[in-house]
Structures are given as structure tokens and as C-alpha cells.
Design a protein around this motif. Structure first.
Motif, PDB file in Angstrom:
ATOM      1  N   MET A 214     -11.511-108.156   3.171  1.00  0.00           N
ATOM      2  CA  MET A 214     -10.437-107.404   3.781  1.00  0.00           C
ATOM      3  C   MET A 214     -10.912-106.933   5.152  1.00  0.00           C
ATOM      4  SD  MET A 214      -8.536-104.006   2.301  1.00  0.00           S
ATOM      5  CE  MET A 214      -7.623-104.964   1.117  1.00  0.00           C
ATOM      6  N   ASN A 215     -10.070-107.128   6.136  1.00  0.00           N
ATOM      7  CA  ASN A 215     -10.445-106.659   7.452  1.00  0.00           C
ATOM      8  C   ASN A 215      -9.675-105.384   7.785  1.00  0.00           C
ATOM      9  OD1 ASN A 215      -7.897-107.314   8.609  1.00  0.00           O
ATOM     10  ND2 ASN A 215      -8.547-109.423   8.857  1.00  0.00           N
ATOM     11  N   TRP A 216     -10.096-104.755   8.851  1.00  0.00           N
ATOM     12  CA  TRP A 216      -9.510-103.465   9.187  1.00  0.00           C
ATOM     13  C   TRP A 216      -8.041-103.587   9.552  1.00  0.00           C
ATOM     14  CZ3 TRP A 216     -11.040 -99.100   7.553  1.00  0.00           C
ATOM     15  CH2 TRP A 216     -10.371 -97.961   7.970  1.00  0.00           C
ATOM     16  N   ASN A 217      -7.604-104.730  10.087  1.00  0.00           N
ATOM     17  CA  ASN A 217      -6.182-104.910  10.401  1.00  0.00           C
ATOM     18  C   ASN A 217      -5.329-104.795   9.143  1.00  0.00           C
ATOM     19  OD1 ASN A 217      -6.527-105.228  13.166  1.00  0.00           O
ATOM     20  ND2 ASN A 217      -6.869-107.425  12.972  1.00  0.00           N
ATOM     21  N   HIS A 218      -5.849-105.296   8.037  1.00  0.00           N
ATOM     22  CA  HIS A 218      -5.132-105.191   6.762  1.00  0.00           C
ATOM     23  C   HIS A 218      -5.050-103.733   6.322  1.00  0.00           C
ATOM     24  CE1 HIS A 218      -4.692-105.528   2.311  1.00  0.00           C
ATOM     25  NE2 HIS A 218      -3.737-106.340   2.715  1.00  0.00           N
ATOM     26  N   ILE A 219      -6.136-103.007   6.480  1.00  0.00           N
ATOM     27  CA  ILE A 219      -6.156-101.577   6.138  1.00  0.00           C
ATOM     28  C   ILE A 219      -5.118-100.839   6.981  1.00  0.00           C
ATOM     29  CG2 ILE A 219      -7.535 -99.447   6.223  1.00  0.00           C
ATOM     30  CD1 ILE A 219      -8.586-101.261   4.090  1.00  0.00           C
ATOM     31  N   LYS A 220      -5.125-101.114   8.258  1.00  0.00           N
ATOM     32  CA  LYS A 220      -4.200-100.431   9.166  1.00  0.00           C
ATOM     33  C   LYS A 220      -2.756-100.735   8.788  1.00  0.00           C
ATOM     34  CE  LYS A 220      -3.465 -99.570  14.049  1.00  0.00           C
ATOM     35  NZ  LYS A 220      -3.898 -99.844  15.403  1.00  0.00           N
ATOM     36  N   ALA A 221      -2.461-101.976   8.477  1.00  0.00           N
ATOM     37  CA  ALA A 221      -1.100-102.371   8.130  1.00  0.00           C
ATOM     38  C   ALA A 221      -0.631-101.731   6.817  1.00  0.00           C
ATOM     39  CB  ALA A 221      -1.012-103.895   8.028  1.00  0.00           C
ATOM     40  N   ASP A 222      -1.549-101.547   5.886  1.00  0.00           N
ATOM     41  CA  ASP A 222      -1.208-101.000   4.574  1.00  0.00           C
ATOM     42  C   ASP A 222      -1.699 -99.566   4.398  1.00  0.00           C
ATOM     43  OD1 ASP A 222      -0.017-103.391   3.849  1.00  0.00           O
ATOM     44  OD2 ASP A 222      -1.838-104.190   2.960  1.00  0.00           O
ATOM     45  N   TRP A 223      -1.851 -98.844   5.496  1.00  0.00           N
ATOM     46  CA  TRP A 223      -2.462 -97.517   5.461  1.00  0.00           C
ATOM     47  C   TRP A 223      -1.796 -96.589   4.454  1.00  0.00           C
ATOM     48  CZ3 TRP A 223      -6.831 -95.427   6.060  1.00  0.00           C
ATOM     49  CH2 TRP A 223      -6.968 -94.059   6.176  1.00  0.00           C
ATOM     50  N   LYS A 224      -0.468 -96.596   4.394  1.00  0.00           N
ATOM     51  CA  LYS A 224       0.226 -95.680   3.489  1.00  0.00           C
ATOM     52  C   LYS A 224      -0.171 -95.921   2.037  1.00  0.00           C
ATOM     53  CE  LYS A 224       4.023 -94.569   6.476  1.00  0.00           C
ATOM     54  NZ  LYS A 224       5.408 -94.331   6.661  1.00  0.00           N
ATOM     55  N   GLN A 225      -0.420 -97.167   1.669  1.00  0.00           N
ATOM     56  CA  GLN A 225      -0.829 -97.479   0.302  1.00  0.00           C
ATOM     57  C   GLN A 225      -2.320 -97.223   0.082  1.00  0.00           C
ATOM     58  OE1 GLN A 225       1.065 -99.859   2.140  1.00  0.00           O
ATOM     59  NE2 GLN A 225       2.925 -99.103   1.192  1.00  0.00           N
ATOM     60  N   ILE A 226      -3.120 -97.427   1.103  1.00  0.00           N
ATOM     61  CA  ILE A 226      -4.579 -97.386   0.958  1.00  0.00           C
ATOM     62  C   ILE A 226      -5.153 -95.991   1.180  1.00  0.00           C
ATOM     63  CG2 ILE A 226      -6.731 -98.277   1.964  1.00  0.00           C
ATOM     64  CD1 ILE A 226      -5.254-100.928   2.369  1.00  0.00           C
ATOM     65  N   LYS A 227      -4.445 -95.127   1.891  1.00  0.00           N
ATOM     66  CA  LYS A 227      -5.034 -93.846   2.260  1.00  0.00           C
ATOM     67  C   LYS A 227      -5.417 -92.998   1.049  1.00  0.00           C
ATOM     68  CE  LYS A 227      -0.841 -91.244   3.336  1.00  0.00           C
ATOM     69  NZ  LYS A 227      -0.147 -90.537   4.406  1.00  0.00           N
ATOM     70  N   GLY A 228      -4.711 -93.116  -0.053  1.00  0.00           N
ATOM     71  CA  GLY A 228      -5.101 -92.384  -1.259  1.00  0.00           C
ATOM     72  C   GLY A 228      -6.451 -92.839  -1.781  1.00  0.00           C
ATOM     73  N   GLN A 229      -6.703 -94.145  -1.714  1.00  0.00           N
ATOM     74  CA  GLN A 229      -7.995 -94.690  -2.132  1.00  0.00           C
ATOM     75  C   GLN A 229      -9.102 -94.212  -1.196  1.00  0.00           C
ATOM     76  OE1 GLN A 229      -7.487 -98.924  -2.170  1.00  0.00           O
ATOM     77  NE2 GLN A 229      -5.987 -98.880  -3.822  1.00  0.00           N
ATOM     78  N   VAL A 230      -8.793 -94.166   0.099  1.00  0.00           N
ATOM     79  CA  VAL A 230      -9.774 -93.705   1.083  1.00  0.00           C
ATOM     80  C   VAL A 230     -10.101 -92.238   0.817  1.00  0.00           C
ATOM     81  CG1 VAL A 230     -10.143 -93.236   3.554  1.00  0.00           C
ATOM     82  CG2 VAL A 230      -9.110 -95.402   2.831  1.00  0.00           C
ATOM     83  N   LYS A 231      -9.079 -91.450   0.539  1.00  0.00           N
ATOM     84  CA  LYS A 231      -9.303 -90.025   0.273  1.00  0.00           C
ATOM     85  C   LYS A 231     -10.089 -89.831  -1.021  1.00  0.00           C
ATOM     86  CE  LYS A 231      -7.118 -85.570   0.458  1.00  0.00           C
ATOM     87  NZ  LYS A 231      -5.900 -84.813   0.455  1.00  0.00           N
ATOM     88  N   SER A 232      -9.870 -90.686  -2.006  1.00  0.00           N
ATOM     89  CA  SER A 232     -10.655 -90.619  -3.238  1.00  0.00           C
ATOM     90  C   SER A 232     -12.117 -90.953  -2.971  1.00  0.00           C
ATOM     91  CB  SER A 232     -10.107 -91.589  -4.281  1.00  0.00           C
ATOM     92  OG  SER A 232      -8.847 -91.169  -4.728  1.00  0.00           O
ATOM     93  N   GLN A 233     -12.346 -91.903  -2.087  1.00  0.00           N
ATOM     94  CA  GLN A 233     -13.707 -92.304  -1.744  1.00  0.00           C
ATOM     95  C   GLN A 233     -14.439 -91.168  -1.031  1.00  0.00           C
ATOM     96  OE1 GLN A 233     -15.399 -95.117  -2.443  1.00  0.00           O
ATOM     97  NE2 GLN A 233     -17.194 -94.590  -1.245  1.00  0.00           N
ATOM     98  N   TRP A 234     -13.751 -90.526  -0.113  1.00  0.00           N
ATOM     99  CA  TRP A 234     -14.339 -89.451   0.681  1.00  0.00           C
ATOM    100  C   TRP A 234     -13.492 -88.194   0.490  1.00  0.00           C
ATOM    101  CZ3 TRP A 234     -13.882 -94.324   3.361  1.00  0.00           C
ATOM    102  CH2 TRP A 234     -15.092 -95.011   3.449  1.00  0.00           C
ATOM    103  N   GLY A 235     -13.774 -87.460  -0.564  1.00  0.00           N
ATOM    104  CA  GLY A 235     -12.973 -86.317  -0.980  1.00  0.00           C
ATOM    105  C   GLY A 235     -12.936 -85.144  -0.017  1.00  0.00           C
TER     106      GLY A 235
END
Length: 84
Positions: free
Chosen positions: A1-22
Motif C-alpha cells: 500500500m502506498n501513501w496515495n492509497h492512504i490519502k484517498a481512503d483517509w476517512k476509512q483508515i484514520k480510525g486504524q491509524v488512531k488505534s495504532q498511535w493512541g
């Protein structure tokens, strides 16, 4: 997965990111809004990481997401095949 994919799907992924870094706040997540450099900066701020450590953390997280996505894709292919 590249960062462009993260950026495009940020609304779906941000919860996972927040779980990773609480320690990241909702305001942090809004500011980051899928921007790699903002995530690195917030990890430095919240966790006291040096820039290279924060960058490595983000890169390792991307590799982890890649592995999860590959495993899911393999499982879906496997589930779609008739059992022998």
C-alpha cells in the motif's frame, strides 16, 4: 500500500491509524488528513520521536497494512474456490 492509497481512503483508515498511535487526538487526525508529513510531525510531537524514528514507524505501519491487505486478498481468492 502506498501513501496515495492512504490519502484517498483517509476517512476509512484514520480510525486504524488512531488505534495504532493512541496519543493522536481527533484534532490531530483532522490536521493530518492523509498527509504523510503531518503524520510524521504529529508522531514527533506526541511521542517525542526523532524525525527518522517517526518516518520508520509510518513506513512499518504501511508494510503492516500491505501484509494485511495481501492476506485478505488471498483469503478471498481461497474462499471463492471450490473445496476439494
Amino acid at each position: 500500500m502506498n501513501w496515495n492509497h492512504i490519502k484517498a481512503d483517509w476517512k476509512q483508515i484514520k480510525g486504524q491509524v488512531k488505534s495504532q498511535w493512541g496519543k493522536l487526538t481527533d484534532d490531530d487526525m483532522t490536521l493530518i488528513e492523509g498527509k504523510w508529513d503531518q503524520l510524521v510531525a504529529k508522531l514527533q510531537e506526541r511521542y517525542g520521536y526523532q524525525k527518522d524514528k517517526a518516518e520508520r514507524e509510518v513506513d512499518m505501519y504501511l508494510r503492516k497494512l500491505d501484509a494485511q491487505n495481501q492476506n485478505q486478498a488471498q483469503q478471498q481468492r481461497h474462499d471463492g474456490q471450490p473445496h476439494r
